[in-house]
Write a protein that holds these residues in place. Structure first.
Motif, mmCIF file in Angstrom:
data_model
loop_
_atom_site.group_PDB
_atom_site.id
_atom_site.type_symbol
_atom_site.label_atom_id
_atom_site.label_comp_id
_atom_site.label_asym_id
_atom_site.label_seq_id
_atom_site.Cartn_x
_atom_site.Cartn_y
_atom_site.Cartn_z
ATOM 1 N N THR A 1 3.163 -7.027 -2.133
ATOM 2 C CA THR A 1 2.496 -7.079 -0.658
ATOM 3 C C THR A 1 1.684 -7.564 -0.911
ATOM 4 O OG1 THR A 1 2.906 -5.398 1.239
ATOM 5 C CG2 THR A 1 1.903 -4.237 -0.384
ATOM 6 N N GLY A 2 1.311 -7.979 0.686
ATOM 7 C CA GLY A 2 -0.256 -8.516 1.498
ATOM 8 C C GLY A 2 -1.028 -8.395 1.752
ATOM 9 N N TYR A 3 -0.184 -6.541 2.357
ATOM 10 C CA TYR A 3 -1.265 -6.203 3.161
ATOM 11 C C TYR A 3 -0.830 -4.529 3.453
ATOM 12 C CZ TYR A 3 3.175 -6.163 5.756
ATOM 13 O OH TYR A 3 4.722 -6.317 5.429
ATOM 14 N N ASP B 1 8.469 -7.525 -2.542
ATOM 15 C CA ASP B 1 8.348 -7.219 -1.499
ATOM 16 C C ASP B 1 8.723 -5.952 -0.641
ATOM 17 O OD1 ASP B 1 6.317 -8.254 -0.013
ATOM 18 O OD2 ASP B 1 7.383 -9.999 0.645
ATOM 19 N N THR C 1 -0.692 -5.254 -4.710
ATOM 20 C CA THR C 1 -1.087 -5.621 -3.551
ATOM 21 C C THR C 1 -1.922 -7.387 -3.958
ATOM 22 O OG1 THR C 1 -1.920 -3.715 -2.713
ATOM 23 C CG2 THR C 1 -2.822 -5.964 -1.914
ATOM 24 N N LYS C 2 -1.197 -8.480 -3.232
ATOM 25 C CA LYS C 2 -1.503 -9.388 -3.619
ATOM 26 C C LYS C 2 -3.066 -9.463 -3.296
ATOM 27 C CE LYS C 2 3.367 -10.572 -2.403
ATOM 28 N NZ LYS C 2 4.271 -11.129 -1.495
ATOM 29 N N ASP D 1 -0.969 -0.583 2.704
ATOM 30 C CA ASP D 1 -1.703 0.412 2.975
ATOM 31 C C ASP D 1 -1.664 2.100 3.083
ATOM 32 O OD1 ASP D 1 0.492 1.960 4.937
ATOM 33 O OD2 ASP D 1 0.015 -0.008 6.304
ATOM 34 N N SER E 1 7.322 -6.262 3.052
ATOM 35 C CA SER E 1 7.962 -6.618 4.158
ATOM 36 C C SER E 1 9.079 -8.419 3.966
ATOM 37 C CB SER E 1 6.928 -7.774 4.962
ATOM 38 O OG SER E 1 7.376 -7.975 6.168
#
Length: 224
Positions: free
Chosen positions: A96-98, A68, A117-118, A100, A70
């Motif tokens: 990751t969930g966010y 992950d 990306t999740k 960029d 974060s």
């Protein structure tokens, strides 16, 4: 046993299953990924922080890291830098969930094999893991081959190393003898010992080994 056979024996069908490490501070993610990974026949080890993962000794089987971005403390991108230096045989798959663009670019430039990306499909992650493990096995094989070659080379005497360096540079036995101030018969004896200790089946094999060890004519001991 040849060098390649010695290496292959380390990765036989009886070898332990590959290990997939998961570092994510979300326990639900860790548990779901552990189940998914184990269902594929791989071993799964989960960690909630980068520090916890770094305390785990290196494994000598094909492996990869599902990471992950974060994380508390040391984040995923910083952990990637550590892994890239210390565990080159362990490909990294970021989740990751966010995510960029700058984050993705940094991760991929640093050697990540995938950036997901999740939410993502199970098949997508499993395919990424499968490819990562193939890569890990290839790196381990290369490292194993180099370890065997270095061990064989270390068994040579100083004179045998000198003879080897000159032989692989293309000199004939008589020329080698002239360079070292020894007889051609003595060169042949040393050359035979070199071939035996290096487990080389031919001169071509010996030349390839020398190239991998970066043995130069002027620096026969430089690989030690």
């Amino acid at each position: 046993m040849s060098v390649s056979s010695a290496v292959k024996s380390k990765f036989s069908s009886k070898a332990p299953a590959p290990v997939v490490f998961v570092v994510d501070d979300d326990i639900s993610v860790r548990e779901s990924l552990e189940l998914l990974i184990c269902n594929e026949g791989w071993c799964a080890e989960t960690f909630e922080s980068a520090q916890e993962f770094l305390s785990r000794p290196r494994v000598n089987v094909p492996s990869c890291l599902v990471l992950d971005v974060s994380l508390p403390g040391l984040n995923g991108l910083d952990l990637q830098e550590r892994v890239a230096k210390e565990r080159t045989d362990m490909p990294i798959i970021f989740i990751t969930g966010y995510g960029d663009v700058p984050m993705t670019v940094r991760a991929m430039k640093a050697g990540a094999v995938e950036f997901l990306t999740k939410p993502f499909g199970d098949d997508v992650l499993l395919d990424a893991i499968r490819n990562a493990l193939v890569h890990s096995k290839a790196v381990l094989n290369q490292e194993g081959e180099m370890a065997v070659l270095r061990e064989c080379y270390a068994s040579l005497t100083r004179r045998e190393r000198e003879v080897m360096a000159l032989v692989v540079s293309g000199l004939l036995n008589k020329q080698v003898g002239g360079q070292l101030g020894i007889s051609e018969i003595t060169v042949k004896a040393h050359r035979g010992q070199v071939m035996q200790k290096m487990k080389a089946g031919s001169l071509a094999d010996l030349v390839k080994m020398a190239a991998k060890l970066r043995i130069g004519r002027r620096t026969p001991d430089s690989v030690l």
